[in-house]
Design an enzyme around this catalytic site. Sequence first.
Site, PDB file in Angstrom:
ATOM      1  N   GLU A  20      -3.995  -4.704  -4.406  1.00 40.80           N
ATOM      2  CA  GLU A  20      -3.990  -3.316  -4.863  1.00 40.80           C
ATOM      3  C   GLU A  20      -4.589  -3.217  -6.265  1.00 40.80           C
ATOM      4  O   GLU A  20      -5.405  -2.332  -6.544  1.00 40.80           O
ATOM      5  CB  GLU A  20      -2.567  -2.740  -4.839  1.00 40.80           C
ATOM      6  CG  GLU A  20      -2.017  -2.469  -3.450  1.00 40.80           C
ATOM      7  CD  GLU A  20      -2.773  -1.383  -2.714  1.00 40.80           C
ATOM      8  OE1 GLU A  20      -3.329  -0.476  -3.369  1.00 40.80           O
ATOM      9  OE2 GLU A  20      -2.829  -1.433  -1.474  1.00 40.80           O
ATOM     10  N   CYS A  32       0.832  -1.201   0.000  1.00 38.23           N
ATOM     11  CA  CYS A  32       0.000   0.000   0.000  1.00 38.23           C
ATOM     12  C   CYS A  32       0.873   1.259   0.000  1.00 38.23           C
ATOM     13  O   CYS A  32       0.566   2.233  -0.694  1.00 38.23           O
ATOM     14  CB  CYS A  32      -0.942  -0.009   1.199  1.00 38.23           C
ATOM     15  SG  CYS A  32      -2.136   1.343   1.179  1.00 38.23           S
TER      16      CYS A  32
END
Length: 223
Positions: free
Chosen positions: A208, A138
């Site tokens: 993601e 992240c």
Amino acid sequence: MTQTLTEELWAESVAPVYAQILEHPFLAGLTDGTLPREAFAHFVVQDSHYLRDYARALAVCAAKAPGEQEVRAFADDAIGALAAEQGMHAEFLTAFGRSAAEAAAAPVLPTTRAYTSYLLATVYGGSFAEAVAAVLPCYWVYAKVGEQLLARSSPDPLYAKWIAVYGDESFQSVVRRVLELTDRLGEQLGAAERRRVHEHVHTTTRYEWMFWDAAWRGESWPV
């Protein structure tokens, strides 16, 4: 010359997925301004849910950290994740005519639920190195995306603002600090733990991609 852990992780676990992230129509639409507002609103609402659990994951990293410096850094990042959710996202939601309360009441959708469940299970159940590995993409992917998109920006002021946040040097410097910590941890890892670190990084990097794809598709619960 021996590779650092982050060089190893990037080559083996992140780069192949990152290449597909950059090609995703969600990001292409951000930079050329054609991304439907509804897709971006979907992303912001789900990201608000995500960041609350990501902050919890960072707090667990702080609790597991062996040194005072790392405790403070991850605790600060947890606070920063909540601040982003409350500040930047509130501004975006206002642009869509939605309130923070409405976003909080929206359902947590399948990809968000799967991603945050994996994060929290890993940081609670794994070692400190595994916890760092789970939260790393992240930081890392957003820094790389922000860096890549910053030069192009977007003709849409709202999208340009989002790009600027992650391309900004203040965010990039935070990510460099986490990468440096990852390399220090890599010097102490045995073979089995190193494999688990690779698995966590690869898994959350894939999440993601899935997160942007879910917004692009307008994902909802099928039943």
